[in-house]
Write a protein that holds these residues in place. Structure first.
Motif, PDB file in Angstrom:
ATOM      1  N   GLY A   1      43.661  32.335  45.778  1.00 35.36           N
ATOM      2  CA  GLY A   1      42.594  31.321  44.893  1.00 35.36           C
ATOM      3  C   GLY A   1      41.891  30.352  45.739  1.00 35.36           C
ATOM      4  O   GLY A   1      41.610  31.210  47.128  1.00 35.36           O
ATOM      5  N   PRO A   2      40.933  29.511  45.414  1.00 35.62           N
ATOM      6  CA  PRO A   2      39.953  29.777  45.651  1.00 35.62           C
ATOM      7  C   PRO A   2      39.528  28.429  47.393  1.00 35.62           C
ATOM      8  O   PRO A   2      38.786  28.582  47.514  1.00 35.62           O
ATOM      9  CB  PRO A   2      38.617  29.142  44.510  1.00 35.62           C
ATOM     10  N   ASP A   3      41.051  27.795  47.135  1.00 35.79           N
ATOM     11  CA  ASP A   3      41.324  26.757  48.145  1.00 35.79           C
ATOM     12  C   ASP A   3      41.560  27.850  49.706  1.00 35.79           C
ATOM     13  O   ASP A   3      41.729  27.290  50.162  1.00 35.79           O
ATOM     14  CB  ASP A   3      41.868  25.314  47.526  1.00 35.79           C
ATOM     15  N   ALA A   4      41.653  29.034  49.233  1.00 32.83           N
ATOM     16  CA  ALA A   4      41.950  30.240  50.708  1.00 32.83           C
ATOM     17  C   ALA A   4      40.765  29.560  51.950  1.00 32.83           C
ATOM     18  O   ALA A   4      39.777  29.246  51.685  1.00 32.83           O
ATOM     19  CB  ALA A   4      41.648  31.276  50.883  1.00 32.83           C
TER      20      ALA A   4
ATOM     21  N   ARG B   1      38.788  30.919  35.831  1.00 30.98           N
ATOM     22  CA  ARG B   1      38.558  29.225  35.761  1.00 30.98           C
ATOM     23  C   ARG B   1      38.923  29.017  37.119  1.00 30.98           C
ATOM     24  O   ARG B   1      38.168  27.564  37.252  1.00 30.98           O
ATOM     25  CB  ARG B   1      39.698  28.936  34.572  1.00 30.98           C
ATOM     26  N   THR B   2      39.641  28.731  37.826  1.00 32.75           N
ATOM     27  CA  THR B   2      39.907  28.313  38.924  1.00 32.75           C
ATOM     28  C   THR B   2      38.423  28.599  40.018  1.00 32.75           C
ATOM     29  O   THR B   2      37.939  27.834  40.905  1.00 32.75           O
ATOM     30  CB  THR B   2      40.761  29.244  39.946  1.00 32.75           C
ATOM     31  N   LEU B   3      37.770  30.077  39.345  1.00 32.88           N
ATOM     32  CA  LEU B   3      36.640  29.894  40.751  1.00 32.88           C
ATOM     33  C   LEU B   3      35.370  29.291  39.438  1.00 32.88           C
ATOM     34  O   LEU B   3      34.809  28.520  40.450  1.00 32.88           O
ATOM     35  CB  LEU B   3      36.219  31.315  40.802  1.00 32.88           C
ATOM     36  N   ALA B   4      35.631  28.871  38.816  1.00 33.68           N
ATOM     37  CA  ALA B   4      34.191  27.969  38.225  1.00 33.68           C
ATOM     38  C   ALA B   4      34.361  26.925  38.067  1.00 33.68           C
ATOM     39  O   ALA B   4      33.150  25.824  38.931  1.00 33.68           O
ATOM     40  CB  ALA B   4      34.163  28.575  36.560  1.00 33.68           C
ATOM     41  N   LEU B   5      36.102  26.456  38.322  1.00 30.70           N
ATOM     42  CA  LEU B   5      36.081  24.853  38.720  1.00 30.70           C
ATOM     43  C   LEU B   5      35.715  24.683  40.311  1.00 30.70           C
ATOM     44  O   LEU B   5      34.756  23.327  40.093  1.00 30.70           O
ATOM     45  CB  LEU B   5      37.698  24.472  38.070  1.00 30.70           C
ATOM     46  N   ALA B   6      36.407  25.253  40.535  1.00 30.92           N
ATOM     47  CA  ALA B   6      36.014  25.224  42.120  1.00 30.92           C
ATOM     48  C   ALA B   6      34.341  24.639  42.742  1.00 30.92           C
ATOM     49  O   ALA B   6      34.192  24.357  43.163  1.00 30.92           O
ATOM     50  CB  ALA B   6      36.980  26.305  43.226  1.00 30.92           C
ATOM     51  N   ALA B   7      33.569  26.251  42.066  1.00 32.21           N
ATOM     52  CA  ALA B   7      32.054  25.959  41.994  1.00 32.21           C
ATOM     53  C   ALA B   7      31.168  24.789  42.135  1.00 32.21           C
ATOM     54  O   ALA B   7      30.593  24.615  42.822  1.00 32.21           O
ATOM     55  CB  ALA B   7      31.538  27.567  42.147  1.00 32.21           C
ATOM     56  N   ASN B   8      32.057  24.891  40.676  1.00 26.03           N
ATOM     57  CA  ASN B   8      31.573  23.319  40.072  1.00 26.03           C
ATOM     58  C   ASN B   8      31.437  21.738  40.912  1.00 26.03           C
ATOM     59  O   ASN B   8      30.905  21.166  41.049  1.00 26.03           O
ATOM     60  CB  ASN B   8      31.760  23.539  38.926  1.00 26.03           C
ATOM     61  N   GLU B   9      33.129  22.177  40.509  1.00 26.97           N
ATOM     62  CA  GLU B   9      33.900  20.716  41.187  1.00 26.97           C
ATOM     63  C   GLU B   9      34.221  20.534  43.025  1.00 26.97           C
ATOM     64  O   GLU B   9      34.962  19.691  43.033  1.00 26.97           O
ATOM     65  CB  GLU B   9      34.811  20.373  40.228  1.00 26.97           C
TER      66      GLU B   9
ATOM     67  N   LYS C   1      36.925  37.781  48.415  1.00 27.70           N
ATOM     68  CA  LYS C   1      37.131  38.292  46.838  1.00 27.70           C
ATOM     69  C   LYS C   1      38.607  38.588  47.006  1.00 27.70           C
ATOM     70  O   LYS C   1      39.333  38.444  46.251  1.00 27.70           O
ATOM     71  CB  LYS C   1      36.544  40.119  46.206  1.00 27.70           C
ATOM     72  N   ASP C   2      39.089  39.369  48.115  1.00 30.22           N
ATOM     73  CA  ASP C   2      39.799  40.026  48.344  1.00 30.22           C
ATOM     74  C   ASP C   2      40.605  38.491  48.529  1.00 30.22           C
ATOM     75  O   ASP C   2      42.246  38.339  47.985  1.00 30.22           O
ATOM     76  CB  ASP C   2      40.438  40.458  49.194  1.00 30.22           C
ATOM     77  N   LEU C   3      40.660  37.664  49.305  1.00 26.10           N
ATOM     78  CA  LEU C   3      41.575  36.312  49.859  1.00 26.10           C
ATOM     79  C   LEU C   3      41.706  35.635  49.018  1.00 26.10           C
ATOM     80  O   LEU C   3      42.592  35.136  48.194  1.00 26.10           O
ATOM     81  CB  LEU C   3      40.079  35.657  51.027  1.00 26.10           C
ATOM     82  N   PHE C   4      40.321  35.516  48.001  1.00 22.42           N
ATOM     83  CA  PHE C   4      40.270  34.778  46.741  1.00 22.42           C
ATOM     84  C   PHE C   4      41.794  34.841  45.746  1.00 22.42           C
ATOM     85  O   PHE C   4      42.458  33.615  45.342  1.00 22.42           O
ATOM     86  CB  PHE C   4      39.227  34.120  45.634  1.00 22.42           C
ATOM     87  N   ASP C   5      41.545  36.431  45.730  1.00 24.37           N
ATOM     88  CA  ASP C   5      42.612  36.975  45.126  1.00 24.37           C
ATOM     89  C   ASP C   5      44.061  37.145  45.670  1.00 24.37           C
ATOM     90  O   ASP C   5      44.841  36.853  44.678  1.00 24.37           O
ATOM     91  CB  ASP C   5      42.388  38.563  44.549  1.00 24.37           C
ATOM     92  N   GLU C   6      44.095  36.523  46.397  1.00 20.37           N
ATOM     93  CA  GLU C   6      45.190  36.451  47.117  1.00 20.37           C
ATOM     94  C   GLU C   6      45.927  35.707  46.581  1.00 20.37           C
ATOM     95  O   GLU C   6      47.048  34.985  46.772  1.00 20.37           O
ATOM     96  CB  GLU C   6      45.677  37.461  48.410  1.00 20.37           C
TER      97      GLU C   6
END
Length: 204
Positions: A37-40, A110-118, A30-35
């Motif tokens: 984004g989901p491609d960390a 939105r970025t997390l939702a898209l990454a989780a799906n696609e 969570k900390d890393l994605f907040d900093e």
């Protein structure tokens, strides 16, 4: 000490360690994605959590699994809200109150939702499917209740409602903009009966 004592204690310790590792991984992610984004990098998630990569992938085999787990508490809260709204007397207001929370959730994640799906073109994971099924189930119950009451168009499917609402969230420029787009969609969803006061009696 019995044979049972010897085998169950280490097993319990392993379960405790596994639960603690999973919690550390979620906090780090969570900390890393907040900093970043989901491609960390996932390697950095494991490093921050103080565990090896093998432990990370044992708990969360894919990036999508990890992303969904990071915000699963918010999904649970949204589903709980939906169940509570099923008792509200105004069926249309109950549906759109929930959709407002849904559109905010998607707009802010939105970025997390898209990454989780696609992400990487991979199929939805088991965790994502459970998340999706829970949200769809709540939306379907709220929609069906409003349709039975005649406050929402009978020709709408839950897939229509969620697709349009998600689209509004993902294309919006801000959370407030997403909510404004939902209000525009509402005009196309409701029947004239839905303009009755919120406390007007309705059929369930």
């Amino acid at each position: 000490m019995t044979h049972t004592d010897k085998t169950t204690r280490p097993r319990r310790a392993r379960r405790t360690d596994a639960a603690q590792n999973a919690e550390r991984l979620l906090t780090a992610a969570k900390d890393l994605f907040d900093e970043h984004g989901p491609d960390a990098p996932l390697d950095e998630v494991a490093q921050r959590a103080g565990v090896g990569n093998a432990t990370l992938y044992r708990h969360y085999p894919t990036r999508g699994d990890l992303l969904v787990a990071v915000y699963s508490d918010e999904v649970t809260a949204l589903c709980d809200q939906g169940r509570a709204l099923l008792a509200e007397p105004s069926t249309a207001e109950a549906l759109f109150t929930w959709l407002d929370g849904f559109v905010v959730h998607i707009a802010t994640k939105r970025t997390l939702a898209l990454a989780a799906n696609e992400h990487s073109g991979t199929p939805r994971t088991e965790l994502f499917e459970r998340w999706h099924d829970s949200m769809r189930s709540i939306a379907e119950r709220l929609l069906a209740r409003a349709q039975r009451a005649g406050t929402v168009r009978a020709d709408l499917s839950v897939a229509d409602v969620l697709a349009l609402t998600s689209g509004a969230a993902l294309t919006s420029t801000s959370t407030r903009h997403a909510q404004q787009l939902l209000q525009i969609l509402r005009n196309g969803f409701v029947t004239t009966k839905a303009s009755a006061p919120p406390d007007a009696p309705s059929v369930r």
